[in-house]
Design a protein around this motif. Structure first.
Motif, mmCIF file in Angstrom:
data_model
loop_
_atom_site.group_PDB
_atom_site.id
_atom_site.type_symbol
_atom_site.label_atom_id
_atom_site.label_comp_id
_atom_site.label_asym_id
_atom_site.label_seq_id
_atom_site.Cartn_x
_atom_site.Cartn_y
_atom_site.Cartn_z
ATOM 1 N N VAL A 84 0.842 -1.206 0.000
ATOM 2 C CA VAL A 84 0.000 0.000 0.000
ATOM 3 C C VAL A 84 0.873 1.251 0.000
ATOM 4 C CG1 VAL A 84 -1.711 1.322 1.303
ATOM 5 C CG2 VAL A 84 -1.942 -1.166 1.112
ATOM 6 N N GLU A 85 1.914 1.244 0.829
ATOM 7 C CA GLU A 85 2.816 2.405 0.885
ATOM 8 C C GLU A 85 3.532 2.608 -0.450
ATOM 9 O OE1 GLU A 85 4.018 2.484 5.624
ATOM 10 O OE2 GLU A 85 5.134 1.179 4.259
ATOM 11 N N ASP A 86 4.015 1.508 -1.043
ATOM 12 C CA ASP A 86 4.746 1.623 -2.305
ATOM 13 C C ASP A 86 3.843 2.118 -3.423
ATOM 14 O OD1 ASP A 86 7.046 0.811 -1.079
ATOM 15 O OD2 ASP A 86 7.049 -1.226 -1.919
ATOM 16 N N ARG A 87 2.632 1.617 -3.483
ATOM 17 C CA ARG A 87 1.712 2.057 -4.539
ATOM 18 C C ARG A 87 1.301 3.511 -4.335
ATOM 19 N NH1 ARG A 87 0.115 -0.812 -8.642
ATOM 20 N NH2 ARG A 87 0.561 -3.048 -8.630
ATOM 21 N N SER A 88 1.206 3.921 -3.086
ATOM 22 C CA SER A 88 0.895 5.319 -2.810
ATOM 23 C C SER A 88 2.027 6.227 -3.270
ATOM 24 C CB SER A 88 0.639 5.521 -1.312
ATOM 25 O OG SER A 88 0.315 6.869 -1.033
ATOM 26 N N LEU A 89 3.271 5.785 -3.038
ATOM 27 C CA LEU A 89 4.429 6.556 -3.503
ATOM 28 C C LEU A 89 4.449 6.659 -5.028
ATOM 29 C CD1 LEU A 89 7.246 5.245 -1.135
ATOM 30 C CD2 LEU A 89 6.314 7.565 -1.201
ATOM 31 N N ALA A 114 4.037 10.116 -7.212
ATOM 32 C CA ALA A 114 5.035 10.560 -8.191
ATOM 33 C C ALA A 114 4.396 10.848 -9.542
ATOM 34 C CB ALA A 114 6.119 9.502 -8.331
ATOM 35 N N LEU A 115 3.526 9.942 -9.996
ATOM 36 C CA LEU A 115 2.906 10.102 -11.308
ATOM 37 C C LEU A 115 1.874 11.229 -11.321
ATOM 38 C CD1 LEU A 115 2.399 6.326 -12.222
ATOM 39 C CD2 LEU A 115 4.087 7.891 -13.191
ATOM 40 N N GLN A 118 -1.965 1.036 -12.963
ATOM 41 C CA GLN A 118 -3.236 0.881 -12.262
ATOM 42 C C GLN A 118 -3.248 1.570 -10.892
ATOM 43 O OE1 GLN A 118 -5.698 -2.685 -13.316
ATOM 44 N NE2 GLN A 118 -3.749 -3.718 -13.029
ATOM 45 N N VAL A 119 -2.589 2.714 -10.813
ATOM 46 C CA VAL A 119 -2.509 3.390 -9.520
ATOM 47 C C VAL A 119 -3.891 3.831 -9.036
ATOM 48 C CG1 VAL A 119 -0.118 4.135 -9.797
ATOM 49 C CG2 VAL A 119 -1.952 5.603 -10.653
ATOM 50 N N LEU A 120 -4.788 4.167 -9.968
ATOM 51 C CA LEU A 120 -6.128 4.592 -9.573
ATOM 52 C C LEU A 120 -7.001 3.395 -9.211
ATOM 53 C CD1 LEU A 120 -6.608 7.354 -12.292
ATOM 54 C CD2 LEU A 120 -6.148 7.692 -9.862
ATOM 55 N N ILE A 121 -6.799 2.270 -9.908
ATOM 56 C CA ILE A 121 -7.551 1.056 -9.587
ATOM 57 C C ILE A 121 -7.210 0.575 -8.182
ATOM 58 C CG2 ILE A 121 -7.691 -1.426 -10.094
ATOM 59 C CD1 ILE A 121 -9.419 0.071 -11.980
ATOM 60 N N PHE A 122 -5.917 0.570 -7.840
ATOM 61 C CA PHE A 122 -5.532 0.094 -6.510
ATOM 62 C C PHE A 122 -5.965 1.062 -5.423
ATOM 63 C CE2 PHE A 122 -2.975 -2.924 -8.845
ATOM 64 C CZ PHE A 122 -3.046 -4.045 -8.040
ATOM 65 N N ASN A 123 -5.946 2.360 -5.687
ATOM 66 C CA ASN A 123 -6.474 3.312 -4.724
ATOM 67 C C ASN A 123 -7.952 3.021 -4.463
ATOM 68 O OD1 ASN A 123 -6.295 6.075 -3.289
ATOM 69 N ND2 ASN A 123 -8.004 6.354 -4.696
ATOM 70 N N ILE A 128 -3.139 12.998 -2.004
ATOM 71 C CA ILE A 128 -2.883 11.564 -2.008
ATOM 72 C C ILE A 128 -2.453 11.074 -0.636
ATOM 73 C CG2 ILE A 128 -1.326 9.791 -2.938
ATOM 74 C CD1 ILE A 128 -1.413 11.420 -5.596
ATOM 75 N N ARG A 129 -1.667 11.866 0.076
ATOM 76 C CA ARG A 129 -1.159 11.435 1.377
ATOM 77 C C ARG A 129 -2.233 11.416 2.455
ATOM 78 N NH1 ARG A 129 4.536 14.880 1.574
ATOM 79 N NH2 ARG A 129 5.553 13.790 -0.171
#
Length: 257
Positions: free
Chosen positions: A92-97, A101-102, A177-182, A222-223
């Motif tokens: 979760v932390e890595d995908r948030s980072l 960034a993107l 898929q950063v939005l899908i995982f969020n 995001i944070r």
């Protein structure tokens, strides 16, 4: 010659886009049920039950699950089975980072490159987003409505990426898929309360501020929910815990036409 061309054009119009395979449709149905929370994080997935609900044979479901596994939405163990993936805290932390960034870069480029009309449209979308989330808080059990709200939310963020006018950046946001995982994490921990002007504040910064201000606003955006999602993981089990029985309740999937 003209008659031949006319016949060819008619055949093309009749053929239309290629038909979607049963595996593709099974993939969409199962993925959407995961994002709705109908198939919650950690639940075991029976290929036979899913096939029965979708009224297809097992092979298309197997193909769909393999695709979902490659994308990180489900996980399998030999001689144990398949379940909706339980994310680790590190994941979760890595995908948030990665998302930060993107999307922070997309926000900066939006502030720099978007047209006045596109900025007006984004601010309108932000206000509507806040109204939809407020309505979702009053309808927490309505999975279909929540699904539509999250779909709109993903569209808002993709609008920012589109108007940033950097195709590789837009493609990276979709591919990773950063939005899908969020969406998945918010659904998993039942995150609903975002504040009355959460997205209006973000879109105001992107439409009226400098690229640096827009980038900072997206990072804050995001944070803000990360700690809430991480705390919610404790309520849904740990990745190493015993897998549930395959005798899961029906997912309520619609049969494939």
């Amino acid at each position: 010659m003209a008659g031949t061309n006319s016949k060819s054009a008619k055949r093309l119009r009749k053929s239309g886009p290629p038909a979607q395979s049963q595996a593709d449709r099974a993939y969409v149905q199962i993925r959407d049920s995961i994002l709705k929370g109908t198939l919650p994080v950690g639940v075991a997935l029976s290929r036979r039950k899913l096939a029965a609900e979708l009224r297809v044979s097992v092979p298309p479901v197997t193909e769909a699950l393999l695709r979902l596994e490659s994308e990180g939405l489900v996980e399998s163990k030999p001689r144990v089975g398949t379940r909706v993936r339980i994310p680790t805290r590190r994941e979760v932390e890595d995908r948030s980072l990665l998302r930060e960034a993107l999307e922070a870069q997309a926000a900066a480029l939006f502030a720099e490159r978007a047209t006045p009309a596109e900025k007006i449209e984004l601010h309108r979308l932000g206000k509507r987003m806040d109204r939809l989330y407020a309505a979702a808080e009053r309808r927490p059990a309505d999975r279909d409505f929540l699904f539509s709200v999250n779909t709109f939310h993903m569209g808002l963020h993709l609008h920012i990426a589109t108007c940033a006018r950097c195709a590789p950046l837009h493609d990276a946001i979709e591919k990773e898929q950063v939005l899908i995982f969020n969406w998945l994490y918010d659904t998993a921990v039942q995150r609903r309360t975002l504040g009355s002007n959460f997205h209006s504040t973000l879109t105001a910064a992107l439409t009226t501020g400098s690229p640096a201000a827009a980038q900072a606003a997206m990072r804050r955006h995001i944070r803000r929910g990360l700690s809430e999602v991480l705390a919610g993981l404790d309520r849904i089990g740990k990745p190493g815990e015993a897998w549930r029985s395959k005798d899961t309740a029906p997912a309520g999937l619609k049969p494939i036409a």
